[in-house]
Design a protein around this motif. Structure first.
Motif, PDB file in Angstrom:
ATOM      1  N   LEU A 164     -38.724 -24.099   2.653  1.00 22.69           N
ATOM      2  CA  LEU A 164     -38.662 -22.895   1.819  1.00 22.69           C
ATOM      3  C   LEU A 164     -39.898 -22.758   0.939  1.00 22.69           C
ATOM      4  O   LEU A 164     -40.446 -21.666   0.788  1.00 22.69           O
ATOM      5  N   PHE A 165     -40.374 -23.874   0.374  1.00 25.47           N
ATOM      6  CA  PHE A 165     -41.469 -23.807  -0.593  1.00 25.47           C
ATOM      7  C   PHE A 165     -42.823 -24.211  -0.019  1.00 25.47           C
ATOM      8  O   PHE A 165     -43.750 -24.511  -0.773  1.00 25.47           O
ATOM      9  N   LYS A 166     -42.944 -24.191   1.309  1.00 22.31           N
ATOM     10  CA  LYS A 166     -44.188 -24.635   1.919  1.00 22.31           C
ATOM     11  C   LYS A 166     -45.378 -23.751   1.550  1.00 22.31           C
ATOM     12  O   LYS A 166     -46.528 -24.186   1.639  1.00 22.31           O
ATOM     13  N   HIS A 167     -45.132 -22.514   1.133  1.00 26.47           N
ATOM     14  CA  HIS A 167     -46.223 -21.606   0.798  1.00 26.47           C
ATOM     15  C   HIS A 167     -46.591 -21.638  -0.684  1.00 26.47           C
ATOM     16  O   HIS A 167     -47.518 -20.923  -1.093  1.00 26.47           O
ATOM     17  N   ILE A 168     -45.877 -22.417  -1.475  1.00 24.99           N
ATOM     18  CA  ILE A 168     -46.130 -22.438  -2.920  1.00 24.99           C
ATOM     19  C   ILE A 168     -46.616 -23.823  -3.327  1.00 24.99           C
ATOM     20  O   ILE A 168     -45.820 -24.751  -3.483  1.00 24.99           O
ATOM     21  N   ASP A 169     -47.906 -23.962  -3.517  1.00 26.73           N
ATOM     22  CA  ASP A 169     -48.489 -25.257  -3.856  1.00 26.73           C
ATOM     23  C   ASP A 169     -48.068 -25.739  -5.241  1.00 26.73           C
ATOM     24  O   ASP A 169     -48.087 -26.941  -5.521  1.00 26.73           O
ATOM     25  N   SER A 170     -47.709 -24.808  -6.116  1.00 26.03           N
ATOM     26  CA  SER A 170     -47.371 -25.184  -7.492  1.00 26.03           C
ATOM     27  C   SER A 170     -45.984 -25.802  -7.617  1.00 26.03           C
ATOM     28  O   SER A 170     -45.635 -26.324  -8.675  1.00 26.03           O
ATOM     29  N   ILE A 171     -45.179 -25.740  -6.559  1.00 25.09           N
ATOM     30  CA  ILE A 171     -43.834 -26.308  -6.595  1.00 25.09           C
ATOM     31  C   ILE A 171     -43.796 -27.565  -5.740  1.00 25.09           C
ATOM     32  O   ILE A 171     -44.059 -27.525  -4.542  1.00 25.09           O
ATOM     33  N   GLN A 172     -43.484 -28.689  -6.366  1.00 26.41           N
ATOM     34  CA  GLN A 172     -43.326 -29.949  -5.644  1.00 26.41           C
ATOM     35  C   GLN A 172     -41.895 -30.006  -5.113  1.00 26.41           C
ATOM     36  O   GLN A 172     -40.941 -30.057  -5.879  1.00 26.41           O
ATOM     37  N   PHE A 173     -41.755 -29.995  -3.793  1.00 26.74           N
ATOM     38  CA  PHE A 173     -40.408 -29.889  -3.232  1.00 26.74           C
ATOM     39  C   PHE A 173     -39.531 -31.070  -3.621  1.00 26.74           C
ATOM     40  O   PHE A 173     -38.310 -30.933  -3.723  1.00 26.74           O
ATOM     41  N   GLU A 174     -40.140 -32.240  -3.845  1.00 28.37           N
ATOM     42  CA  GLU A 174     -39.330 -33.391  -4.263  1.00 28.37           C
ATOM     43  C   GLU A 174     -38.649 -33.132  -5.601  1.00 28.37           C
ATOM     44  O   GLU A 174     -37.515 -33.552  -5.822  1.00 28.37           O
ATOM     45  N   GLN A 175     -39.339 -32.427  -6.504  1.00 31.04           N
ATOM     46  CA  GLN A 175     -38.717 -32.105  -7.788  1.00 31.04           C
ATOM     47  C   GLN A 175     -37.518 -31.190  -7.589  1.00 31.04           C
ATOM     48  O   GLN A 175     -36.492 -31.347  -8.248  1.00 31.04           O
ATOM     49  N   VAL A 176     -37.649 -30.221  -6.688  1.00 30.46           N
ATOM     50  CA  VAL A 176     -36.535 -29.317  -6.399  1.00 30.46           C
ATOM     51  C   VAL A 176     -35.364 -30.089  -5.811  1.00 30.46           C
ATOM     52  O   VAL A 176     -34.199 -29.839  -6.137  1.00 30.46           O
ATOM     53  N   LEU A 196     -36.661 -15.622  -0.269  1.00 32.84           N
ATOM     54  CA  LEU A 196     -37.754 -15.743   0.700  1.00 32.84           C
ATOM     55  C   LEU A 196     -38.991 -14.965   0.253  1.00 32.84           C
ATOM     56  O   LEU A 196     -40.122 -15.436   0.405  1.00 32.84           O
ATOM     57  N   SER A 197     -38.781 -13.794  -0.323  1.00 40.13           N
ATOM     58  CA  SER A 197     -39.920 -13.001  -0.797  1.00 40.13           C
ATOM     59  C   SER A 197     -40.656 -13.735  -1.911  1.00 40.13           C
ATOM     60  O   SER A 197     -41.890 -13.810  -1.917  1.00 40.13           O
ATOM     61  N   ALA A 198     -39.891 -14.300  -2.850  1.00 39.69           N
ATOM     62  CA  ALA A 198     -40.507 -15.018  -3.974  1.00 39.69           C
ATOM     63  C   ALA A 198     -41.216 -16.276  -3.504  1.00 39.69           C
ATOM     64  O   ALA A 198     -42.186 -16.723  -4.130  1.00 39.69           O
ATOM     65  N   ALA A 199     -40.733 -16.861  -2.393  1.00 36.37           N
ATOM     66  CA  ALA A 199     -41.330 -18.099  -1.871  1.00 36.37           C
ATOM     67  C   ALA A 199     -42.479 -17.840  -0.900  1.00 36.37           C
ATOM     68  O   ALA A 199     -43.029 -18.787  -0.329  1.00 36.37           O
ATOM     69  N   GLY A 200     -42.833 -16.577  -0.702  1.00 42.41           N
ATOM     70  CA  GLY A 200     -44.003 -16.261   0.111  1.00 42.41           C
ATOM     71  C   GLY A 200     -43.742 -16.054   1.584  1.00 42.41           C
ATOM     72  O   GLY A 200     -44.696 -16.007   2.376  1.00 42.41           O
ATOM     73  N   TRP A 201     -42.485 -15.906   1.982  1.00 36.76           N
ATOM     74  CA  TRP A 201     -42.159 -15.653   3.385  1.00 36.76           C
ATOM     75  C   TRP A 201     -42.134 -14.149   3.644  1.00 36.76           C
ATOM     76  O   TRP A 201     -41.635 -13.379   2.833  1.00 36.76           O
ATOM     77  N   GLN A 202     -42.658 -13.756   4.806  1.00 39.21           N
ATOM     78  CA  GLN A 202     -42.745 -12.346   5.146  1.00 39.21           C
ATOM     79  C   GLN A 202     -41.390 -11.754   5.515  1.00 39.21           C
ATOM     80  O   GLN A 202     -41.122 -10.580   5.258  1.00 39.21           O
ATOM     81  N   SER A 203     -40.533 -12.590   6.120  1.00 41.23           N
ATOM     82  CA  SER A 203     -39.229 -12.087   6.544  1.00 41.23           C
ATOM     83  C   SER A 203     -38.280 -13.247   6.804  1.00 41.23           C
ATOM     84  O   SER A 203     -38.712 -14.392   6.954  1.00 41.23           O
TER      85      SER A 203
END
Length: 277
Positions: free
Chosen positions: A126-138, A253-260
């Motif tokens: 989900l967060f692969k497009h957002i470098d500022s979010i460390q998925f481990e923290q989520v 998905l929109s907020a996480a940078g996914w097109q669809s």
């Protein structure tokens, strides 16, 4: 969907090494002592971890995704240089949680561990497009949540999924539904999560996603609702969601940078999920 069968190098599903109650309590204390927003030095982390050589060994493996060659680290110093000191606290906490869940005395521990790790894969996707979010923290509140289920709802956990279409519901079903737990007292869960990882903002987002009305959810709370929906979709591809659930999926998905949604689902098909999800 067809997925590649794989087994995590961080958890031995078949034969987890047992730990005694004293060690479990030490792990829980260490989780609470680590703070994801604190700046650590090698000396500070080495002092915290030196009594736990088995954790340092697991950390050298957990560092593999942080280098292009996918090689494990040689030692703790090498591991920290690979992952970065900012990322280290969450990764250490993740390894601790993995160890605790994998050594839980429960007849369904393999199912629990695999489903948990697969949900972490979904979070990472989900967060692969957002470098500022460390998925481990989520993912950390998810680990803590499942550990709470193992410790306090052990008899309720099952392979069943009690996730239903929720057109008339105003609050998202609890994450426990994905582990067969339909009824959950939020007060002790809140106390438990805050005691372990209350400094992690994603802990509050997870709790809020299960306590706040669907109309008042902020975007990070929507992410947690979406993660539950994506998890349900992966093992029930024909699942039908309500209109407000579909809207939350779209917003997340929109907020996480996914097109669809189609793009994200196509990406999930290529993820390496454990079997027996």
């Amino acid at each position: 969907m067809l997925y590649t069968v794989w087994f995590s190098e961080n958890i031995s599903f078949a034969e987890p090494q047992p730990i005694n109650e004293q060690r479990r309590q030490q792990y829980l204390t260490l989780i609470s002592a680590l703070k994801v927003s604190k700046e650590y030095s090698y000396q500070g982390l080495n002092k915290l971890l030196s009594p736990y050589p088995e954790l340092i060994t697991q950390l050298t493996v957990a560092a593999k995704p942080y280098n292009k060659e996918q090689q494990r680290a040689k030692d703790l110093r090498h591991c920290l240089s690979m992952v970065g000191y900012d990322n280290a606290p969450a990764i250490i906490q993740k390894v601790l949680f993995q160890r605790l869940v994998a050594t839980t005395s429960h007849p369904l521990f393999q199912h629990i561990s695999k489903r948990l790790e697969n949900m972490v894969r979904i979070i990472q996707a989900l967060f692969k497009h957002i470098d500022s979010i460390q998925f481990e923290q989520v993912a950390l509140p998810l680990y803590a949540y499942v550990l709470y289920l193992c410790e306090h709802q052990a008899t309720s956990i099952s392979r069943k999924t009690v996730f239903e279409q929720a057109e008339k519901q105003v609050i998202s079903p609890p994450l426990g539904c994905l582990f067969g737990v339909s009824q959950l007292n939020q007060e002790p869960l809140t106390v438990y999560l805050n005691r372990l990882i209350g400094d992690n903002s994603w802990t509050q987002h997870l709790l809020g996603s299960e306590q706040h009305d669907k109309q008042t959810l902020d975007i990070n709370e929507k992410h947690w609702v979406a993660i539950k929906l994506f998890t349900y979709y992966v093992f029930q591809p024909k699942a039908l969601f309500s209109s407000w659930q579909e809207q939350i999926i779209f917003d997340s998905l929109s907020a996480a940078g996914w097109q669809s949604k189609a793009d994200f689902y196509a990406y999930l098909k290529n993820c390496e999920f454990a079997d027996n999800f």
